[in-house]
Motif scaffolding. Structure first.
Motif: not given
Length: 212
Positions: A101-113, A122-136
């Motif tokens: 219905x085109x309603x945003x729902x990403x917060x539902x994923x955080x609420x159910x962390x 997909x990235x070759x080794x050492x190309x990318x680093x990622x840090x999670x930054x979610x808060x409930x």
């Protein structure tokens, strides 16, 4: 006399039927194993990474414009999508997900962390680093991947970038850490189903490199 017996019998049947219906309404509804997601967007906004002891603080950059990529219901970007991110830079990666219905729902994923975690693949080794930054809702840090920071460590050839948001089976999240952000074997190691599986072509480039 027969009419009275028939009346009592009918009343008994009605009471049983009513009781059965009431019990059915009280039964717990089984949890849907995965959210019904329609389309989605990923945005990449350059930020400044400032080192503080053993971790970074991420500061906004005035005038920075996000790169936003849209995905259809199959998780595919428009044909020909080819994004560049620059070596040595850090980007705030934000997910928007929409139901049918085109309603945003990403917060539902955080609420159910406890049932969700994203993997960036997909990235070759050492190309990318990622840090999670979610808060409930209690402002506690949780590892989900609706929000995070992606650093391009070095340039490389282009590759298919894959963002998977996994709906985990109960109890599985306990075995996951922030270091599993790029676990290519996530499907066999962490049981569940994918809420999202987004793909597009990403090319990490050297500073000043505008070749396609």
């Amino acid at each position: 006399m027969n009419k009275l017996k028939n009346y009592k019998f009918a009343m008994l049947i009605g009471f049983i039927a009513l009781s059965f219906t009431a019990c059915k309404k009280d039964d717990p509804i089984a949890e849907i194993p995965a959210e019904e997601v329609g389309t989605a967007e990923l945005s990449f906004l350059e930020v400044e990474a400032e080192l503080h002891n053993d971790h970074y603080h991420y500061n906004d950059i005035a005038g920075a414009v996000p790169l936003t990529i849209s995905f259809d219901q199959a998780g595919l970007a428009p044909v020909g999508t080819h994004a560049h991110l620059t070596e040595g830079k850090t980007y705030k990666v934000s997910l928007k997900a929409f139901d049918f219905a085109k309603r945003e729902m990403q917060q539902e994923f955080v609420d159910k962390a406890d049932l969700h975690q994203a993997f960036l693949l997909g990235a070759p080794d050492g190309v990318l680093t990622y840090v999670y930054a979610d808060r409930n809702a209690d402002n506690k840090k949780v590892n989900v991947g609706v929000t995070g920071y992606l650093t391009v460590n070095k340039a490389s050839a282009g590759f298919t970038f894959r963002y998977v948001l996994r709906h985990l089976n109960p109890g599985v999240k306990a075995s996951l850490t922030a270091q599993h952000w790029n676990a290519a074997d996530f499907a066999s190691r962490f049981s569940g189903a994918n809420d999202l599986d987004l793909k597009f072509n990403l090319h990490p480039v050297a500073a000043g490199d505008h070749d396609h």
